[in-house]
Design a protein around this motif. Structure first.
Motif, PDB file in Angstrom:
ATOM      1  N   GLN A   7      -7.344  35.118  34.643  1.00  9.27           N
ATOM      2  CA  GLN A   7      -7.933  35.202  33.300  1.00  9.27           C
ATOM      3  C   GLN A   7      -8.646  36.534  33.116  1.00  9.27           C
ATOM      4  OE1 GLN A   7     -10.008  31.419  32.758  1.00  9.27           O
ATOM      5  NE2 GLN A   7      -8.047  30.374  32.458  1.00  9.27           N
ATOM      6  N   PHE A  10      -5.932  38.901  32.187  1.00  7.43           N
ATOM      7  CA  PHE A  10      -5.476  38.563  30.828  1.00  7.43           C
ATOM      8  C   PHE A  10      -6.429  39.158  29.797  1.00  7.43           C
ATOM      9  CE2 PHE A  10      -2.877  35.595  28.237  1.00  7.43           C
ATOM     10  CZ  PHE A  10      -3.567  35.649  27.048  1.00  7.43           C
ATOM     11  N   VAL A  26       5.680  35.957  30.150  1.00  6.03           N
ATOM     12  CA  VAL A  26       7.093  36.071  29.818  1.00  6.03           C
ATOM     13  C   VAL A  26       7.436  35.317  28.534  1.00  6.03           C
ATOM     14  CG1 VAL A  26       7.826  36.368  32.223  1.00  6.03           C
ATOM     15  CG2 VAL A  26       7.620  34.056  31.265  1.00  6.03           C
ATOM     16  N   GLY A  27       8.597  35.615  28.015  1.00  4.02           N
ATOM     17  CA  GLY A  27       9.176  34.857  26.911  1.00  4.02           C
ATOM     18  C   GLY A  27      10.022  33.730  27.464  1.00  4.02           C
ATOM     19  N   ARG A  36       4.769  39.210  22.313  1.00  2.00           N
ATOM     20  CA  ARG A  36       4.171  37.874  22.323  1.00  2.00           C
ATOM     21  C   ARG A  36       2.710  37.956  22.779  1.00  2.00           C
ATOM     22  NH1 ARG A  36       7.764  33.498  22.511  1.00  2.00           N
ATOM     23  NH2 ARG A  36       9.881  34.136  21.968  1.00  2.00           N
ATOM     24  N   TYR A  40      -2.248  37.513  20.968  1.00  2.00           N
ATOM     25  CA  TYR A  40      -3.627  37.249  21.402  1.00  2.00           C
ATOM     26  C   TYR A  40      -4.514  38.472  21.185  1.00  2.00           C
ATOM     27  CZ  TYR A  40      -1.622  33.053  23.337  1.00  2.00           C
ATOM     28  OH  TYR A  40      -0.977  31.862  23.460  1.00  2.00           O
TER      29      TYR A  40
ATOM     30  N   GLY B  71     -10.064  25.225  29.673  1.00  2.00           N
ATOM     31  CA  GLY B  71      -9.055  25.808  30.557  1.00  2.00           C
ATOM     32  C   GLY B  71      -9.552  26.980  31.390  1.00  2.00           C
ATOM     33  N   TRP B 102      -8.538  28.292  26.952  1.00  2.89           N
ATOM     34  CA  TRP B 102      -9.804  28.891  27.379  1.00  2.89           C
ATOM     35  C   TRP B 102     -10.171  29.989  26.395  1.00  2.89           C
ATOM     36  CZ3 TRP B 102      -9.780  34.076  29.319  1.00  2.89           C
ATOM     37  CH2 TRP B 102      -8.496  34.633  29.499  1.00  2.89           C
ATOM     38  N   LEU B 113      -7.899  30.638  21.181  1.00  2.00           N
ATOM     39  CA  LEU B 113      -7.500  29.612  22.144  1.00  2.00           C
ATOM     40  C   LEU B 113      -6.459  30.237  23.056  1.00  2.00           C
ATOM     41  CD1 LEU B 113      -7.344  26.787  19.483  1.00  2.00           C
ATOM     42  CD2 LEU B 113      -9.130  27.099  21.203  1.00  2.00           C
ATOM     43  N   LEU B 114      -6.913  30.683  24.221  1.00  2.16           N
ATOM     44  CA  LEU B 114      -6.049  31.450  25.112  1.00  2.16           C
ATOM     45  C   LEU B 114      -5.299  30.507  26.053  1.00  2.16           C
ATOM     46  CD1 LEU B 114      -8.665  34.281  25.729  1.00  2.16           C
ATOM     47  CD2 LEU B 114      -6.728  34.309  24.155  1.00  2.16           C
ATOM     48  N   PRO B 115      -4.086  30.919  26.447  1.00  6.11           N
ATOM     49  CA  PRO B 115      -3.195  29.996  27.163  1.00  6.11           C
ATOM     50  C   PRO B 115      -3.437  29.997  28.666  1.00  6.11           C
ATOM     51  CG  PRO B 115      -2.062  32.061  26.765  1.00  6.11           C
ATOM     52  CD  PRO B 115      -3.439  32.225  26.188  1.00  6.11           C
ATOM     53  N   LEU B 116      -3.007  28.932  29.312  1.00  6.81           N
ATOM     54  CA  LEU B 116      -3.095  28.879  30.766  1.00  6.81           C
ATOM     55  C   LEU B 116      -1.752  28.414  31.330  1.00  6.81           C
ATOM     56  CD1 LEU B 116      -4.932  25.635  31.830  1.00  6.81           C
ATOM     57  CD2 LEU B 116      -4.980  26.380  29.467  1.00  6.81           C
ATOM     58  N   SER B 147      -0.784  25.675  20.711  1.00  2.00           N
ATOM     59  CA  SER B 147       0.378  26.386  20.157  1.00  2.00           C
ATOM     60  C   SER B 147       0.663  27.540  21.118  1.00  2.00           C
ATOM     61  CB  SER B 147       0.095  26.898  18.748  1.00  2.00           C
ATOM     62  OG  SER B 147      -1.109  27.614  18.715  1.00  2.00           O
ATOM     63  N   SER B 148       1.900  27.669  21.549  1.00  2.00           N
ATOM     64  CA  SER B 148       2.244  28.659  22.569  1.00  2.00           C
ATOM     65  C   SER B 148       3.055  29.805  21.979  1.00  2.00           C
ATOM     66  CB  SER B 148       3.054  28.002  23.684  1.00  2.00           C
ATOM     67  OG  SER B 148       2.287  27.004  24.314  1.00  2.00           O
ATOM     68  N   LEU B 150       3.821  32.381  24.411  1.00  2.00           N
ATOM     69  CA  LEU B 150       4.421  32.959  25.612  1.00  2.00           C
ATOM     70  C   LEU B 150       4.379  31.927  26.731  1.00  2.00           C
ATOM     71  CD1 LEU B 150       1.653  33.445  27.329  1.00  2.00           C
ATOM     72  CD2 LEU B 150       1.544  35.562  26.039  1.00  2.00           C
ATOM     73  N   ALA B 151       4.999  32.281  27.842  1.00  2.00           N
ATOM     74  CA  ALA B 151       4.984  31.404  29.008  1.00  2.00           C
ATOM     75  C   ALA B 151       4.475  32.195  30.203  1.00  2.00           C
ATOM     76  CB  ALA B 151       6.386  30.866  29.275  1.00  2.00           C
TER      77      ALA B 151
END
Lengths: 246, 282
Positions: A7, A10, A26-27, A36, A40, B71, B102, B113-116, B147-148, B150-151
Motif C-alpha cells: 500500500q 501504491f 494489471v488489466g 487504469r 485512482y 482493507g 482502504w 476507496l483504494l483496491p486490495l 468497483s474495480s 484494475l487487478a
C-alpha cells in the motif's frame, strides 16, 4: 513469485504522477495497466480539490479557479488530509499560503483562508446554552469572569479581511484597513464581526480569566463597547458569568 | 455480547444531502429510509448533527462509513473507530456498513476507496479488522463490494470467494452494490449476471444503486468509473431486477454524491426502484 504491491508503493505512485505504475497492477489481460491506475490518481486529487473548493470558496474566488486548482494541487500533495473528517481538512492551508510565492501579490489571502477555516470549525462546534442576556444587566457585570462557547474564536488581520471575504463571495468592495475579527455562532450559522485593531486583546484577557472590566481595558479606545457586548450576547458567545463572592 | 442486527425497511432509501433537508421532511414521497456518510457527522455539534437528529426522528438511518480503511495493511485507526462508536451510540442507526477498500496510509487519508489484492494475507487482515469493528460497535456490519478498475497479479482468489469467506469467518453481512458489479464486470471483462448468481445473496442486508461514467482503458476498451453523479444506467436496472428476482426484495439505496440534483430527480430514481420491488399485478 508474482510482484506484490504494498500500500505504501501504491499510494506513493498514486500521489506522484512522475512515478511508474507499480508492477503487479494489471488489466484483465494480465498486462500492466497505467491508465487504469490513473483512475485512482485522478479520484484522489479531484475529490480533495473539491474539498478545498468547498472549504475555501472566497480564497478560490479571489485567485480564480485555475490558480486555485494549481495551488490546491501542490498543497494536497504536500499536506494530504490527516483524518477522514474532511471538515477539518485545510487547517494548515493559511500557513501554506503565506509561503506560496505565486500568491505573494495578495498579502491578505492567508487571512481570508484563516477566516474561512475558523467559520467552518465554528459550524461543527458543540452546541452549548448561552447565558440569559439579562445577566449582562447586572450592575456588577464588569467584575465577572466570562466563559466562552466553543464556537467563539478571534483573529487579527492587517487587512479588512471580513469585507474582502464578503466581496469575494459577491458582496460590495472592501473599504478600511486592519480588523480584529470575532467569530460567533448565533444559532447554527457562524458569523464574523469586525472590530477595531486590538479588540482581540479583550478576548485573550477574558480567556486568561481576567474580570470583564479589566479585560475591556486591554482593548482599543476606538472600540464601540455596546456593539462588542451586543455581538457577544447575540452570538451566544458567553456560557457562564461568574462572580468572585469574597 | 449482544449484537444489534441490521433493521432497514425493505423499501427504497436515498443518500442524504443537506440541500434536500426541507424537501425530505416536507414530502419524502416513496423514500422510506436515509443513508449518511459517517465521516460527515463526526463534528461536535452544529447544523449537521441537528439535521441528522431531526431526520432520525422520522426515518430509519443507515450509517455508511467511507473512511475506516478496513482493507489497510496496518491496524485500524483507534481514534476513528472511537468516533464511529460514538456516532453509533448517539444515533442508534438501523444499519452500519463500510467498504472492502482502504483509504488511510501512514496517517494520510486519501479520500478514495483504494483496491486490495485478494490473498490469504489480506483475507486475514480484513477479517481481523471486521472483528474489531463489530466487537467495538456491538453490532453486525455490512461490507460493500468494491468497483474495480484494475487487478493485482498477486491475487489468489476471486472477489466472491473472498467476500464469502469474510462473512463466514466474521459473521458480517454484505452490502451489494449492483452498479459496482456492473462497473467491475465491464472493467475486468467478466459476466455481471454470473457474479450476481454466485454472490451469497442470503447475506445481503442492503443494495446500492448509483450512476457511472464511461472512459477507456489502456487499449481503448470501455472503462467505467463509479462516479455517483448521474442516473442509474439501464443495464444496471436490468441487473438489479435480476438480483431481486434471485435474492428477494432488499433495502435499496439510490446514491448520488456528485453534481447532486434536485430532490425531484432523486424521487424519480427512487420510484423506479420501488417499481422493481412491488409485486407485478396478476
Amino acid at each position: 513469485m508474482k510482484p506484490q504491491v504494498s500500500q505504501s508503493a501504491f499510494i506513493q505512485a498514486a500521489m506522484n504522477p512522475d512515478l511508474e505504475t507499480p508492477r503487479g497492477i494489471v488489466g484483465p489481460d494480465g498486462m500492466p495497466a497505467p491508465k487504469r491506475f490513473s483512475v485512482y490518481r485522478n479520484n484522489i486529487i479531484v475529490s480533495l480539490k473539491e474539498a478545498m473548493n468547498d472549504g475555501f470558496p472566497a480564497v478560490a474566488s479571489l485567485v480564480g479557479e485555475p490558480f486555485f486548482a494549481a495551488m490546491s494541487d501542490i498543497y494536497i500533495r504536500q499536506n494530504p488530509p490527516k483524518s477522514p473528517i474532511l471538515a477539518l481538512f485545510g487547517a494548515d492551508f493559511p500557513e501554506f499560503i503565506t509561503k506560496f510565492e505565486p500568491a505573494a501579490s495578495l498579502p491578505y489571502l492567508a487571512d481570508v483562508a484563516r477566516l474561512e477555516f475558523a467559520l467552518r470549525l465554528a459550524y461543527h462546534c458543540a452546541d452549548t446554552t448561552p447565558v440569559d442576556p439579562q445577566a449582562f444587566a447586572n450592575a456588577n457585570v464588569f467584575s465577572a469572569t466570562l466563559s466562552f462557547a466553543p464556537t467563539v474564536s478571534a483573529l487579527r488581520s492587517d487587512y479588512p479581511v471580513t469585507q474582502i471575504r464578503v466581496a469575494a463571495l459577491g458582496g460590495p468592495q472592501p473599504t478600511g484597513g486592519a480588523e480584529d475579527v470575532l467569530i460567533t455562532r448565533p444559532d447554527l450559522d457562524p458569523i464574523a464581526t469586525a472590530f477595531p485593531n486590538g479588540t482581540v486583546a479583550i478576548i485573550d484577557a477574558l480567556q486568561a480569566g481576567l474580570p470583564f472590566g479589566e479585560a475591556i481595558e486591554a482593548g482599543p479606545d476606538a472600540l464601540d463597547l455596546p456593539a462588542f457586548i451586543g455581538t457577544l450576547i447575540s452570538g451566544g458567545a458567553i456560557t457562564k458569568l461568574e462572580y468572585d463572592n469574597v | 455480547m449482544m449484537r444489534r442486527i441490521n433493521s432497514l425497511p425493505k423499501g427504497v432509501g436515498v443518500g442524504y444531502k443537506p440541500q434536500h433537508f426541507s424537501d425530505i421532511l416536507n414530502d419524502p414521497a416513496p423514500v422510506t429510509w436515509l443513508e449518511i456518510h459517517a465521516e460527515n457527522y463526526m463534528g461536535a455539534g452544529g447544523r449537521p448533527l441537528a439535521q441528522l437528529r431531526a431526520l432520525s426522528d422520522k426515518f430509519p438511518i443507515s450509517v455508511h462509513g467511507v473512511g475506516l480503511s478496513i482493507g489497510s495493511e496496518g491496524r485500524l485507526d483507534p481514534d476513528h473507530l472511537a468516533r464511529l462508536k460514538h456516532l453509533n451510540t448517539w444515533l442508534e442507526p438501523a444499519s452500519f456498513s463500510e467498504h472492502l477498500a482502504w483509504s488511510t496510509h501512514d496517517m494520510g487519508f486519501y479520500n478514495d476507496l483504494l483496491p486490495l489484492p485478494y490473498t490469504e494475507t489480506t483475507l486475514k487482515t480484513v477479517c481481523d479488522h471486521i472483528d474489531e469493528v463489530q466487537d467495538s460497535l456491538g453490532r453486525q456490519m455490512l461490507l460493500e463490494n468494491p468497483s474495480s478498475y484494475l487487478a493485482f497479479s498477486e491475487s489468489s482468489m476471486d472477489e466472491i470467494s473472498f467476500l464469502r469467506e469474510v462473512t463466514t469467518r466474521t459473521g458480517c453481512g454484505l452490502l451489494l452494490d449492483v452498479n459496482n458489479v456492473f462497473v467491475s464486470a465491464t472493467n475486468l471483462q467478466m459476466d455481471a449476471r454470473a457474479y450476481i448468481d454466485a454472490f451469497p445473496l442470503d447475506k445481503v442486508g442492503e443494495i446500492h444503486l448509483g450512476g457511472h461514467d464511461e472512459d477507456e482503458d489502456d487499449h481503448g476498451a470501455p472503462l467505467l468509473i463509479d462516479s455517483h453523479g448521474r442516473e442509474v444506467a439501464d443495464p444496471v436496472w436490468t441487473l438489479y431486477a435480476h438480483t431481486i428476482e434471485k435474492g428477494g426484495v432488499k433495502p435499496t439505496l439510490i446514491e448520488w454524491d456528485t453534481d447532486v440534483p434536485d430532490w425531484s430527480v432523486l424521487v424519480d430514481e427512487a420510484k423506479r426502484a420501488v417499481a422493481h420491488l412491488s409485486p407485478v399485478p396478476a
